[in-house]
Design a protein around this motif. Structure first.
Motif, PDB file in Angstrom:
ATOM      1  N   TYR A  40      -8.775  -3.061   0.173  1.00 19.76           N
ATOM      2  CA  TYR A  40      -7.412  -2.530   0.241  1.00 19.76           C
ATOM      3  C   TYR A  40      -7.252  -1.581   1.425  1.00 19.76           C
ATOM      4  O   TYR A  40      -6.202  -1.538   2.070  1.00 19.76           O
ATOM      5  CB  TYR A  40      -7.071  -1.769  -1.046  1.00 19.76           C
ATOM      6  CG  TYR A  40      -7.029  -2.597  -2.308  1.00 19.76           C
ATOM      7  CD1 TYR A  40      -6.956  -3.985  -2.266  1.00 19.76           C
ATOM      8  CD2 TYR A  40      -7.074  -1.986  -3.554  1.00 19.76           C
ATOM      9  CE1 TYR A  40      -6.929  -4.729  -3.433  1.00 19.76           C
ATOM     10  CE2 TYR A  40      -7.035  -2.730  -4.731  1.00 19.76           C
ATOM     11  CZ  TYR A  40      -6.969  -4.092  -4.658  1.00 19.76           C
ATOM     12  OH  TYR A  40      -6.934  -4.826  -5.819  1.00 19.76           O
ATOM     13  N   ASN A  41      -8.298  -0.784   1.692  1.00 12.73           N
ATOM     14  CA  ASN A  41      -8.217   0.187   2.780  1.00 12.73           C
ATOM     15  C   ASN A  41      -8.604  -0.408   4.127  1.00 12.73           C
ATOM     16  O   ASN A  41      -7.998  -0.070   5.148  1.00 12.73           O
ATOM     17  CB  ASN A  41      -9.082   1.412   2.466  1.00 12.73           C
ATOM     18  CG  ASN A  41      -8.433   2.313   1.429  1.00 12.73           C
ATOM     19  OD1 ASN A  41      -7.213   2.372   1.326  1.00 12.73           O
ATOM     20  ND2 ASN A  41      -9.239   3.005   0.646  1.00 12.73           N
ATOM     21  N   THR A  42      -9.599  -1.296   4.158  1.00 10.45           N
ATOM     22  CA  THR A  42      -9.944  -1.906   5.443  1.00 10.45           C
ATOM     23  C   THR A  42      -8.794  -2.761   5.967  1.00 10.45           C
ATOM     24  O   THR A  42      -8.593  -2.868   7.181  1.00 10.45           O
ATOM     25  CB  THR A  42     -11.228  -2.749   5.353  1.00 10.45           C
ATOM     26  OG1 THR A  42     -11.108  -3.708   4.302  1.00 10.45           O
ATOM     27  CG2 THR A  42     -12.437  -1.870   5.123  1.00 10.45           C
TER      28      THR A  42
ATOM     29  N   LEU B  41      -8.573   9.357  -1.930  1.00 12.90           N
ATOM     30  CA  LEU B  41      -8.600   7.925  -1.624  1.00 12.90           C
ATOM     31  C   LEU B  41      -9.830   7.274  -2.240  1.00 12.90           C
ATOM     32  O   LEU B  41     -10.847   7.934  -2.455  1.00 12.90           O
ATOM     33  CB  LEU B  41      -8.656   7.695  -0.105  1.00 12.90           C
ATOM     34  CG  LEU B  41      -7.368   7.776   0.711  1.00 12.90           C
ATOM     35  CD1 LEU B  41      -7.693   7.523   2.177  1.00 12.90           C
ATOM     36  CD2 LEU B  41      -6.348   6.770   0.225  1.00 12.90           C
TER      37      LEU B  41
ATOM     38  N   GLY C  59     -13.326   3.890   1.785  1.00 11.10           N
ATOM     39  CA  GLY C  59     -12.747   3.320   2.993  1.00 11.10           C
ATOM     40  C   GLY C  59     -13.162   1.884   3.211  1.00 11.10           C
ATOM     41  O   GLY C  59     -12.473   1.124   3.889  1.00 11.10           O
TER      42      GLY C  59
ATOM     43  N   ASP D 240      -7.764   2.969  -7.334  1.00  9.46           N
ATOM     44  CA  ASP D 240      -6.403   3.421  -7.021  1.00  9.46           C
ATOM     45  C   ASP D 240      -5.801   4.237  -8.162  1.00  9.46           C
ATOM     46  O   ASP D 240      -5.099   5.220  -7.938  1.00  9.46           O
ATOM     47  CB  ASP D 240      -5.508   2.215  -6.727  1.00  9.46           C
ATOM     48  CG  ASP D 240      -5.709   1.687  -5.300  1.00  9.46           C
ATOM     49  OD1 ASP D 240      -6.598   2.201  -4.595  1.00  9.46           O
ATOM     50  OD2 ASP D 240      -4.977   0.756  -4.913  1.00  9.46           O
TER      51      ASP D 240
ATOM     52  N   ARG E 137       0.884  -1.179   0.000  1.00 11.51           N
ATOM     53  CA  ARG E 137       0.000   0.000   0.000  1.00 11.51           C
ATOM     54  C   ARG E 137       0.911   1.215   0.000  1.00 11.51           C
ATOM     55  O   ARG E 137       1.469   1.611   1.028  1.00 11.51           O
ATOM     56  CB  ARG E 137      -0.905  -0.013   1.237  1.00 11.51           C
ATOM     57  CG  ARG E 137      -2.168   0.859   1.070  1.00 11.51           C
ATOM     58  CD  ARG E 137      -3.121   0.266   0.087  1.00 11.51           C
ATOM     59  NE  ARG E 137      -4.361   1.071  -0.061  1.00 11.51           N
ATOM     60  CZ  ARG E 137      -4.966   1.236  -1.213  1.00 11.51           C
ATOM     61  NH1 ARG E 137      -4.465   0.707  -2.319  1.00 11.51           N
ATOM     62  NH2 ARG E 137      -6.087   1.940  -1.293  1.00 11.51           N
TER      63      ARG E 137
ATOM     64  N   LEU F 172      -3.294   7.026  -1.223  1.00 10.26           N
ATOM     65  CA  LEU F 172      -2.775   5.675  -1.036  1.00 10.26           C
ATOM     66  C   LEU F 172      -3.274   4.783  -2.157  1.00 10.26           C
ATOM     67  O   LEU F 172      -4.431   4.862  -2.568  1.00 10.26           O
ATOM     68  CB  LEU F 172      -3.235   5.115   0.313  1.00 10.26           C
ATOM     69  CG  LEU F 172      -2.728   5.846   1.555  1.00 10.26           C
ATOM     70  CD1 LEU F 172      -3.343   5.235   2.817  1.00 10.26           C
ATOM     71  CD2 LEU F 172      -1.213   5.806   1.633  1.00 10.26           C
TER      72      LEU F 172
ATOM     73  N   TYR G 107       2.323   6.296   7.310  1.00 10.03           N
ATOM     74  CA  TYR G 107       0.869   6.261   7.151  1.00 10.03           C
ATOM     75  C   TYR G 107       0.193   7.233   8.114  1.00 10.03           C
ATOM     76  O   TYR G 107      -0.794   7.888   7.766  1.00 10.03           O
ATOM     77  CB  TYR G 107       0.348   4.840   7.403  1.00 10.03           C
ATOM     78  CG  TYR G 107       0.803   3.826   6.381  1.00 10.03           C
ATOM     79  CD1 TYR G 107       0.292   3.828   5.091  1.00 10.03           C
ATOM     80  CD2 TYR G 107       1.747   2.850   6.710  1.00 10.03           C
ATOM     81  CE1 TYR G 107       0.695   2.895   4.154  1.00 10.03           C
ATOM     82  CE2 TYR G 107       2.163   1.907   5.783  1.00 10.03           C
ATOM     83  CZ  TYR G 107       1.643   1.929   4.501  1.00 10.03           C
ATOM     84  OH  TYR G 107       2.064   1.001   3.570  1.00 10.03           O
TER      85      TYR G 107
ATOM     86  N   ALA H  96     -14.461  10.119  -0.873  1.00  9.12           N
ATOM     87  CA  ALA H  96     -13.739   8.868  -1.096  1.00  9.12           C
ATOM     88  C   ALA H  96     -14.467   8.039  -2.145  1.00  9.12           C
ATOM     89  O   ALA H  96     -15.682   7.856  -2.084  1.00  9.12           O
ATOM     90  CB  ALA H  96     -13.631   8.087   0.204  1.00  9.12           C
TER      91      ALA H  96
ATOM     92  N   HIS I 173     -13.356  -0.332   0.864  1.00  9.87           N
ATOM     93  CA  HIS I 173     -12.701  -1.253  -0.065  1.00  9.87           C
ATOM     94  C   HIS I 173     -11.708  -2.112   0.711  1.00  9.87           C
ATOM     95  O   HIS I 173     -11.025  -1.623   1.613  1.00  9.87           O
ATOM     96  CB  HIS I 173     -11.977  -0.481  -1.175  1.00  9.87           C
ATOM     97  CG  HIS I 173     -11.544  -1.370  -2.291  1.00  9.87           C
ATOM     98  ND1 HIS I 173     -10.397  -2.123  -2.229  1.00  9.87           N
ATOM     99  CD2 HIS I 173     -12.119  -1.661  -3.491  1.00  9.87           C
ATOM    100  CE1 HIS I 173     -10.273  -2.823  -3.346  1.00  9.87           C
ATOM    101  NE2 HIS I 173     -11.310  -2.568  -4.116  1.00  9.87           N
TER     102      HIS I 173
ATOM    103  N   LEU J  77      -5.619  -2.033   5.610  1.00  9.59           N
ATOM    104  CA  LEU J  77      -4.690  -1.084   6.220  1.00  9.59           C
ATOM    105  C   LEU J  77      -5.206  -0.607   7.578  1.00  9.59           C
ATOM    106  O   LEU J  77      -4.447  -0.504   8.549  1.00  9.59           O
ATOM    107  CB  LEU J  77      -4.479   0.111   5.288  1.00  9.59           C
ATOM    108  CG  LEU J  77      -3.603   1.253   5.842  1.00  9.59           C
ATOM    109  CD1 LEU J  77      -2.184   0.773   6.111  1.00  9.59           C
ATOM    110  CD2 LEU J  77      -3.597   2.437   4.875  1.00  9.59           C
TER     111      LEU J  77
END
Length: 341
Positions: A164-166, A157, A160, A200, A129, A216, A143, A196, A162, A168
Motif C-alpha cells: 500500500y505504501n510502496t 504509518l 514503508g 491501517d 490512500r 495514511l 500527501y 512504522a 507494505h 504511493l
C-alpha cells in the motif's frame, strides 16, 4: 488433459463457486484463478451465473498465480485471472500469461489510466490512500504536507515496505522523481510518532489513543470499521477519526485497484471477455461497493454511503502502468532511508 484434470481436482478440494441458473441447466462454464478473498468474489460470480447461466469454476490462491499459469502453459484451463492490486496485474502481463482484449464495453467503463494500454488487464474496483486524522483536523490535505516539520511526532504509518505504501511512493517517483520522493520519505520518517508497523486500522486506533494525529490508510478500512464488520472495538476506532481524501499538489488522489485479465491460453475466451464486461456493469460495480466498501471504477456507479461521506474522489490522472514501473525503486528507497528501522 492432465492440466484440466488437475484443475478439476483442485476445485473439488478448494473453495469453489458453483452457482447455477435458477430453473435451467448451466449452458456453459469458465474457469477463474484469483488471489482475491472468496467472500469478495463469490457475490459477483453468483450474480453472473444467475444472469447468464454460465457456471464459474473458481480456484482461490494466496499468491503465485502467474507462476502457476505459466507452468501450466498452453494446456492451462484458466480463462480469467483476477488479482488484488496493480502490481500483480502488471506481473501477470510481464510474465506473458495474459492476452490483449478489445472491448467497447470495458473501454467505456474503465478510464484509460486504470487499464493496460494494450488491453491486457482492466481495473474493476478502486481503493484510495486516505488520510486518517484527529477530529477537527484540516478538511483538505496533500500527501506532500505529511513530510512538513510541523507534523513532527504526529504521524503513524504501517511499514514503508507494505505494498500500500510502496505504491504511493512509486506514484511520487513517477510524478516528481526519485530525489523528491526520497526527501519526502525522510521527512515523513522524521515525523513518525512510533516505529512504522501494524496495519491501517491500527493507525485509527493510535489516533484515538492520542499517540499521533495523522496517518495514511486505505479507504475501505473506514467502511469495515464504521460498519461494525470488524467488531465493536474497531467501530470505535473508525468513529474516533476524521477521514480526508488527500491529493498530490496539482494532482488527484492516489488509488490502487483490483482487476482482471483474460488468460493467454483461455479455452473460453469469448465467455471470459463477457465475464469482465459484467464485472464493470452497474450491477457488479454496486456489489463491489457493498461487499468491501471499494470505489467502483465506472463513473456514476453507486458508492457505499459510508465511503460516500468521505467526499468526492478525484483520481490522479497518472496512468497506473507508469506508476508501477517505479515499484522496485520505491522499495529500494524505503530501505535506503531506513524507514522501517
Amino acid at each position: 488433459m492432465k492440466a484440466v484434470q488437475l484443475f478439476r481436482r483442485a476445485t473439488l478440494g478448494a473453495v469453489c463457486v458453483s452457482a447455477f441458473f435458477s430453473g435451467a441447466a448451466v449452458a456453459e462454464e469458465i474457469n477463474l484463478y484469483t488471489t482475491r478473498e472468496p467472500g469478495l468474489v463469490q457475490p459477483l460470480l453468483q450474480a453472473y451465473t444467475a444472469k447468464t447461466g454460465v457456471k464459474v469454476n473458481t480456484v482461490f490462491m494466496k499468491d503465485g498465480l502467474p507462476e502457476r499459469v505459466a507452468s501450466e502453459g498452453a494446456r492451462s484451463p484458466a480463462d480469467v485471472l483476477m488479482a488484488v492490486d496493480v502490481n500483480a496485474l502488471v506481473d501477470m502481463t510481464e510474465k506473458g500469461v495474459t492476452q490483449p482484449v478489445k472491448s467497447a464495453a470495458l473501454e467505456a467503463a474503465v478510464p484509460a489510466n486504470l487499464r493496460d494500454p494494450a488491453g491486457n488487464w482492466f481495473a474493476l474496483s478502486m481503493r484510495a490512500r486516505t488520510l486518517y486524522e484527529v477530529k477537527g483536523g484540516p478538511s483538505s490535505f496533500t500527501y506532500e504536507e505529511l513530510a512538513e516539520p510541523k507534523y513532527k511526532g504526529k504521524v503513524c504509518l504501517r511499514s514503508g515496505q507494505h505494498p500500500y505504501n510502496t505504491a504511493l511512493i512509486a506514484h511520487l517517483i513517477a510524478r516528481d522523481g526519485e530525489a523528491a520522493a526520497e526527501n519526502w520519505l525522510r521527512g515523513v520518517k522524521a515525523n513518525l510518532a512510533r516505529k512504522a508497523g501494524g496495519g491501517d486500522r491500527e493507525v485509527a486506533r493510535d489516533i484515538m489513543g492520542g499517540l499521533c494525529d495523522f496517518g495514511l490508510a486505505n479507504s475501505y478500512y473506514v467502511g469495515l470499521m464504521r460498519s461494525g464488520a470488524g467488531g465493536p472495538e474497531q467501530q470505535k476506532w473508525g468513529e474516533a477519526i476524521d477521514v480526508v481524501l488527500p491529493t498530490f499538489k496539482n494532482g488527484g488522489t492516489h488509488v490502487n485497484v483490483s482487476g482482471a485479465a483474460v488468460a493467454k491460453h483461455a479455452p473460453n475466451k469469448e465467455q471470459a471477455v463477457k465475464l469482465l464486461e459484467f464485472l464493470v456493469s452497474d450491477e457488479a460495480q454496486a456489489i463491489y461497493a457493498k461487499a468491501n466498501f471499494e470505489y467502483p471504477v465506472k463513473q456514476g456507479a453507486a458508492v457505499d454511503p459510508i465511503i460516500g461521506k468521505i467526499g468526492t474522489l478525484k483520481v490522479d490522472a497518472l496512468p497506473l502502468v507508469e506508476i508501477a514501473k517505479h515499484r522496485k525503486a520505491a522499495s529500494l528507497l524505503v530501505d535506503k532511508v531506513g524507514f522501517d528501522n
